[in-house]
Design an enzyme around this catalytic site. Structure first.
Site, mmCIF file in Angstrom:
data_model
loop_
_atom_site.group_PDB
_atom_site.id
_atom_site.type_symbol
_atom_site.label_atom_id
_atom_site.label_comp_id
_atom_site.label_asym_id
_atom_site.label_seq_id
_atom_site.Cartn_x
_atom_site.Cartn_y
_atom_site.Cartn_z
ATOM 1 N N GLY A 46 -19.108 -17.432 9.043
ATOM 2 C CA GLY A 46 -17.829 -17.115 9.674
ATOM 3 C C GLY A 46 -17.209 -18.217 10.511
ATOM 4 N N THR A 47 -17.459 -19.490 10.166
ATOM 5 C CA THR A 47 -16.804 -20.550 10.960
ATOM 6 C C THR A 47 -15.296 -20.566 10.707
ATOM 7 O OG1 THR A 47 -17.156 -22.303 9.311
ATOM 8 C CG2 THR A 47 -18.874 -21.999 10.976
ATOM 9 N N MET B 287 -17.632 -14.157 -0.599
ATOM 10 C CA MET B 287 -18.260 -14.629 -1.836
ATOM 11 C C MET B 287 -18.251 -13.587 -2.965
ATOM 12 S SD MET B 287 -18.837 -17.661 -0.969
ATOM 13 C CE MET B 287 -19.249 -18.774 0.359
ATOM 14 N N LEU C 8 -12.652 -10.954 -6.913
ATOM 15 C CA LEU C 8 -11.871 -9.715 -6.902
ATOM 16 C C LEU C 8 -11.165 -9.525 -8.243
ATOM 17 C CD1 LEU C 8 -10.523 -10.267 -3.310
ATOM 18 C CD2 LEU C 8 -12.128 -8.464 -3.994
ATOM 19 N N ASN D 55 -6.927 -17.457 0.338
ATOM 20 C CA ASN D 55 -8.336 -17.867 0.317
ATOM 21 C C ASN D 55 -8.441 -19.334 0.693
ATOM 22 O OD1 ASN D 55 -11.195 -17.790 -0.441
ATOM 23 N ND2 ASN D 55 -10.607 -18.931 -2.277
ATOM 24 N N HIS E 137 -10.720 -22.652 -0.019
ATOM 25 C CA HIS E 137 -11.724 -23.174 -0.949
ATOM 26 C C HIS E 137 -12.054 -24.618 -0.559
ATOM 27 C CE1 HIS E 137 -14.039 -23.479 -4.600
ATOM 28 N NE2 HIS E 137 -13.512 -24.688 -4.756
ATOM 29 N N GLU F 88 -5.593 -13.003 -10.183
ATOM 30 C CA GLU F 88 -6.740 -12.563 -10.998
ATOM 31 C C GLU F 88 -7.587 -13.724 -11.513
ATOM 32 O OE1 GLU F 88 -3.588 -12.325 -11.722
ATOM 33 O OE2 GLU F 88 -3.237 -13.062 -13.746
ATOM 34 N N ALA G 204 -10.676 -30.361 7.520
ATOM 35 C CA ALA G 204 -9.686 -29.724 6.637
ATOM 36 C C ALA G 204 -9.644 -28.197 6.792
ATOM 37 C CB ALA G 204 -9.962 -30.113 5.186
ATOM 38 N N GLU G 205 -10.730 -27.511 6.448
ATOM 39 C CA GLU G 205 -10.677 -26.037 6.389
ATOM 40 C C GLU G 205 -10.216 -25.389 7.699
ATOM 41 O OE1 GLU G 205 -13.955 -23.943 4.432
ATOM 42 O OE2 GLU G 205 -14.741 -25.873 3.815
#
Ligand code: GAR
Length: 205
Positions: free
Chosen positions: A16-17, A95, A98, A112, A114, A152, A184-185
């Site tokens: 959960g960072t 992870m 869907l 999301n 990535h 999808e 980045a994230e």
């Protein structure tokens, strides 16, 4: 400034960072057009749940292993998310892939993060450290992170933001993962979330 904020649900599976980056962005005002109302994990006992508790955010575990099918798992998620009147869903280290049924139900409302520059090292089987292992094996000199809408196709939705990060000669998957998260994230996820919440609420009737 918007009068109303988007209600955000964050879906997690691990440390959960990225959730923490969103919580911190909410505190600092970077994330101001939305509010995290709910954190959902597909597994019990993950550290992301503790981070949410610490920030006084409602947590729910929908244990995928206890569901008889993916249809049941996703229906339980939908019941929960719609029951709480959620506007925007953020996958932050979630992870599970869907189905189209789920992604269509929330078209342009799921984002999301990535850990690579899509379209490199993405799609089914590319998650967590595996992404960085693949990038190092290929020998790329630049990697990074992408935030995108979820449809999808795994990691195939419209790109919202990307940030490049240098790969160093002595990198291991772990050191590369850490640098991509830090540089980045944890930056582009809150910024993208703010942008998506702002646009969504501006257009919400
Ligand atoms: C992050 O690097 C995230 O980008 C990645 O897993 C890690 C979760 O860390 N997600 C994927 O690979 C999804 N395909 P976190 O739980 O500390 O946020």
């Amino acid at each position: 400034m918007l009068k109303k904020r988007a209600k955000i649900a964050v879906l997690v599976s691990g440390g959960g960072t990225n959730l923490q980056a969103l919580i911190d962005a909410q505190k600092s005002g970077i994330l101001r057009s939305g509010r995290i109302m709910l954190v959902v994990s597909n597994k019990p006992g993950v550290y992301a749940l503790e981070r949410a508790d610490e920030a006084n955010i409602r947590t729910v575990v929908v244990n995928k292993k206890e569901c008889v099918s993916n249809v049941e798992f996703e229906q339980r998620l939908i019941d929960l998310i719609d029951g709480d009147g959620i506007d925007i869903i953020v996958l932050a280290g979630f992870m599970c892939i869907l189905s189209e049924r789920f992604t269509k139900h929330y078209e342009n409302r799921i984002i999301n993060v990535h850990p690579s520059l899509i379209p490199s090292f993405c799609g089914e089987g590319y998650y967590g450290l595996r992404v960085h292992e693949a990038a190092l094996k290929y020998g790329v000199k630049v990697s990074g992170a992408t935030v995108h809408f979820v449809n999808e196709i795994p990691d195939g939705g419209r790109i919202i933001m990307q940030r490049a990060v240098e790969v160093k000669v002595d990198d291991t998957p772990e050191t590369l993962q850490k640098r991509i998260m830090e540089e980045a994230e944890w930056k582009i996820l809150p910024l993208s979330c703010e942008r998506v919440c702002y646009e969504y609420m501006k257009n919400k009737k």
